[in-house]
Enzyme design. Structure first.
Site, PDB file in Angstrom:
ATOM      1  N   TRP A  21       0.825  -1.223   0.000  1.00 25.12           N
ATOM      2  CA  TRP A  21       0.000   0.000   0.000  1.00 25.12           C
ATOM      3  C   TRP A  21       0.856   1.269   0.000  1.00 25.12           C
ATOM      4  CZ3 TRP A  21      -1.842   3.013   4.690  1.00 25.12           C
ATOM      5  CH2 TRP A  21      -2.806   3.966   4.333  1.00 25.12           C
ATOM      6  N   TYR A  54      -4.713  -0.525  -4.962  1.00 26.97           N
ATOM      7  CA  TYR A  54      -3.409   0.074  -4.679  1.00 26.97           C
ATOM      8  C   TYR A  54      -2.759   0.556  -5.981  1.00 26.97           C
ATOM      9  CZ  TYR A  54      -3.745  -2.014   0.031  1.00 26.97           C
ATOM     10  OH  TYR A  54      -4.141  -2.372   1.299  1.00 26.97           O
ATOM     11  N   SER A 150     -12.278  -7.212   5.503  1.00 25.87           N
ATOM     12  CA  SER A 150     -11.361  -6.209   6.053  1.00 25.87           C
ATOM     13  C   SER A 150     -12.173  -5.051   6.599  1.00 25.87           C
ATOM     14  CB  SER A 150     -10.393  -5.717   4.971  1.00 25.87           C
ATOM     15  OG  SER A 150      -9.511  -4.760   5.519  1.00 25.87           O
ATOM     16  N   ASN A 295      12.748  -3.793  10.665  1.00 27.33           N
ATOM     17  CA  ASN A 295      11.430  -4.243  11.115  1.00 27.33           C
ATOM     18  C   ASN A 295      11.369  -5.752  11.333  1.00 27.33           C
ATOM     19  OD1 ASN A 295      10.806  -1.580  10.846  1.00 27.33           O
ATOM     20  ND2 ASN A 295       9.547  -1.804   9.013  1.00 27.33           N
TER      21      ASN A 295
HETATM   22  P1  NDP Z   1       3.132   0.666   8.629  1.00 24.16           P
HETATM   23  O1  NDP Z   1       2.245   1.266   9.631  1.00 24.16           O
HETATM   24  O2  NDP Z   1       4.241  -0.184   9.140  1.00 24.16           O
HETATM   25  O3  NDP Z   1       3.728   1.852   7.722  1.00 24.16           O
HETATM   26  C1  NDP Z   1       4.708   1.589   6.768  1.00 24.16           C
HETATM   27  C2  NDP Z   1       5.451   2.881   6.398  1.00 24.16           C
HETATM   28  O4  NDP Z   1       6.105   3.420   7.549  1.00 24.16           O
HETATM   29  C3  NDP Z   1       6.551   2.600   5.391  1.00 24.16           C
HETATM   30  O5  NDP Z   1       6.084   2.589   4.071  1.00 24.16           O
HETATM   31  C4  NDP Z   1       7.525   3.724   5.680  1.00 24.16           C
HETATM   32  O6  NDP Z   1       7.048   4.926   5.067  1.00 24.16           O
HETATM   33  C5  NDP Z   1       7.428   3.834   7.209  1.00 24.16           C
HETATM   34  N1  NDP Z   1       8.369   2.936   7.898  1.00 24.16           N
HETATM   35  C6  NDP Z   1       8.327   1.576   7.941  1.00 24.16           C
HETATM   36  N2  NDP Z   1       9.322   1.096   8.681  1.00 24.16           N
HETATM   37  C7  NDP Z   1      10.019   2.153   9.148  1.00 24.16           C
HETATM   38  C8  NDP Z   1      11.155   2.274   9.965  1.00 24.16           C
HETATM   39  N3  NDP Z   1      11.744   1.212  10.493  1.00 24.16           N
HETATM   40  N4  NDP Z   1      11.595   3.543  10.242  1.00 24.16           N
HETATM   41  C9  NDP Z   1      10.984   4.631   9.737  1.00 24.16           C
HETATM   42  N5  NDP Z   1       9.902   4.563   8.921  1.00 24.16           N
HETATM   43  C10 NDP Z   1       9.413   3.334   8.640  1.00 24.16           C
HETATM   44  O7  NDP Z   1       2.328  -0.268   7.633  1.00 24.16           O
HETATM   45  P2  NDP Z   1       1.342   0.092   6.422  1.00 24.16           P
HETATM   46  O8  NDP Z   1       0.456   1.202   6.771  1.00 24.16           O
HETATM   47  O9  NDP Z   1       2.148   0.188   5.186  1.00 24.16           O
HETATM   48  O10 NDP Z   1       0.469  -1.236   6.380  1.00 24.16           O
HETATM   49  C11 NDP Z   1       1.100  -2.489   6.044  1.00 24.16           C
HETATM   50  C12 NDP Z   1       0.320  -3.168   4.936  1.00 24.16           C
HETATM   51  O11 NDP Z   1      -1.007  -3.451   5.392  1.00 24.16           O
HETATM   52  C13 NDP Z   1       0.091  -2.337   3.667  1.00 24.16           C
HETATM   53  O12 NDP Z   1       1.185  -2.312   2.810  1.00 24.16           O
HETATM   54  C14 NDP Z   1      -1.095  -3.047   3.060  1.00 24.16           C
HETATM   55  O13 NDP Z   1      -0.678  -4.214   2.375  1.00 24.16           O
HETATM   56  C15 NDP Z   1      -1.914  -3.426   4.297  1.00 24.16           C
HETATM   57  N6  NDP Z   1      -2.984  -2.436   4.565  1.00 24.16           N
HETATM   58  C16 NDP Z   1      -4.286  -2.875   4.531  1.00 24.16           C
HETATM   59  C17 NDP Z   1      -5.320  -2.014   4.723  1.00 24.16           C
HETATM   60  C18 NDP Z   1      -6.726  -2.504   4.655  1.00 24.16           C
HETATM   61  O14 NDP Z   1      -7.645  -1.683   4.602  1.00 24.16           O
HETATM   62  N7  NDP Z   1      -6.967  -3.789   4.664  1.00 24.16           N
HETATM   63  C19 NDP Z   1      -5.101  -0.569   4.969  1.00 24.16           C
HETATM   64  C20 NDP Z   1      -3.703  -0.215   5.028  1.00 24.16           C
HETATM   65  C21 NDP Z   1      -2.704  -1.125   4.848  1.00 24.16           C
HETATM   66  P3  NDP Z   1       8.014   6.146   4.650  1.00 24.16           P
HETATM   67  O15 NDP Z   1       9.418   5.671   4.640  1.00 24.16           O
HETATM   68  O16 NDP Z   1       7.525   6.543   3.297  1.00 24.16           O
HETATM   69  O17 NDP Z   1       7.744   7.228   5.645  1.00 24.16           O
END
Ligand code: NDP
Length: 322
Positions: A21, A54, A150, A295
């Site tokens: 996402w 997405y 979901s 992570n």
């Molecule tokens: P997170 O809350 O873990 O956010 C991920 C983002 O945080 C990264 O893209 C990055 O963004 C930042 N990040 C990750 N690790 C670190 C780190 N160690 N240090 C600093 N910044 C970090 O998860 P998501 O919100 O991406 O959710 C995970 C997955 O869940 C999605 O990819 C999707 O597949 C699913 N999802 C499902 C939903 C649903 O409605 N069913 C809704 C949302 C997500 P950056 O570097 O750009 O700041």
């Protein structure tokens, strides 16, 4: 890597999964996506999550291209249907959109089936019965192996299971809710009867609240970052006070606790999700390989979360469901 069953279902998912996402087709082109997925696979991740919505389908295409050539038995691929595009029959959970939507997703993924197919949101305009029977047809046709929901209410999931039992069709076996130290009500209270009675599994999202729990937003919104790129998300976080002083104070305390435990705030936030045995897989997201490395090492931190640490986190966020 640890592998967990999807609730009562037989399939096993890596305890940490990898999602697409906002990243795939937006921040990450195919080359960068390939490096990230390869790193995740190298570290034991077998569960990959995407959705038809997405990057308007581009995330599915990239996922398919990156995973082409990987032995199908070695990966668990999930996609989600609901937002298929503009037009009256391209959204929602009607038999029409689900039937056409899965074909579109499989075509973009270049796969014969997905392992998990999710109804991405509830659709109040479509009878649950129609959705349950359409998802049953999809699973019976072999285009998906399991189906789930979901962000449905527990009452709607219960109704879906009831209908499936009445018609002797295949019931939903998994929910995909948001779950992190800031948002815990559904997983820790509302869904408990579903976990206990029906053995529903949970693949949870946004464990870091889009990066907020890493502490990266404590001194404003850095460039590049998700909240810098996604204005709507920044507005939403501002509105629900995730960027306000109160939440910042809590995140600061979480960061201090992580330092005491000898891990990073991201690892502590992820370990906190992993510690919940109801969670089948914690879906992570990353824009860079270093984030994946950091992570996925959260699994090594879980043992440090004893009752005292959990109590301290409860005290910091003061939101433990009754
Ligand atoms: P997170 O809350 O873990 O956010 C991920 C983002 O945080 C990264 O893209 C990055 O963004 C930042 N990040 C990750 N690790 C670190 C780190 N160690 N240090 C600093 N910044 C970090 O998860 P998501 O919100 O991406 O959710 C995970 C997955 O869940 C999605 O990819 C999707 O597949 C699913 N999802 C499902 C939903 C649903 O409605 N069913 C809704 C949302 C997500 P950056 O570097 O750009 O700041």
């Amino acid at each position: 890597m640890e592998y967990r069953r999807l609730g009562q279902a037989g399939i096993e998912l890596s305890a940490l999964g990898f999602g697409t996402w906002i990243t795939f087709g937006d921040q990450l082109d195919i080359k960068a996506a390939k490096s990230c997925m390869s790193k995740a696979r190298e570290l034991g991740v077998n569960f990959f999550d995407t959705a038809e919505s997405y990057a308007d389908g581009v995330a599915e295409s990239i996922t398919g291209q990156v995973l082409a050539g990987v032995r199908r038995e070695d990966i668990v691929v999930a996609t989600k249907l609901f937002w298929g595009g503009e037009g009256p029959n391209r959204t929602g959970l009607s038999r029409k959109h689900l039937t056409e939507g899965i074909d579109g997703s499989l075509k973009r993924l270049g796969m014969e089936y997905v392992d998990l197919l999710f109804c991405h949101r509830p659709d109040p305009e479509t009878p649950i019965e129609e959705t349950v029977l359409a998802m049953d047809s999809i699973v019976r046709s072999g285009k998906a192996l399991y189906w789930g929901t979901s962000e449905w209410s527990a009452a709607s999931i219960r109704e879906a299971v009831r209908i499936a039992r009445e018609y002797r069709t295949i019931p939903p076996v998994v929910e995909q809710p948001q779950y992190n130290v800031l948002v815990r009500e559904r997983v820790e209270r509302e869904y408990i009867p579903l976990f206990e009675e029906f053995g529903i599994g949970a693949t949870t999202w946004s464990p870091l609240a889009s990066g907020l729990l890493t502490g990266k937003y404590l001194a404003g919104v850095p460039e590049p970052s998700r909240l810098a790129n996604q204005r709507w998300l920044r507005d939403m976080y501002t509105k629900n006070d995730f960027l306000g002083r109160e939440t910042a104070g809590k995140v600061k305390r979480l960061c201090a606790l992580a330092a005491e435990l000898g891990c990073t705030p991201a690892q502590l936030a992820l370990a906190w999700c992993l510690r919940n045995p109801r969670v089948s897989s914690v879906l992570t997201g990353a824009s860079r390989i270093e984030q994946i490395e950091e992570n996925l090492a959260a699994l090594e931190v879980v043992d440090r979360l004893d009752n005292e640490v959990i109590d301290r986190i409860d005290e910091i966020f003061d939101n433990r469901p009754a």
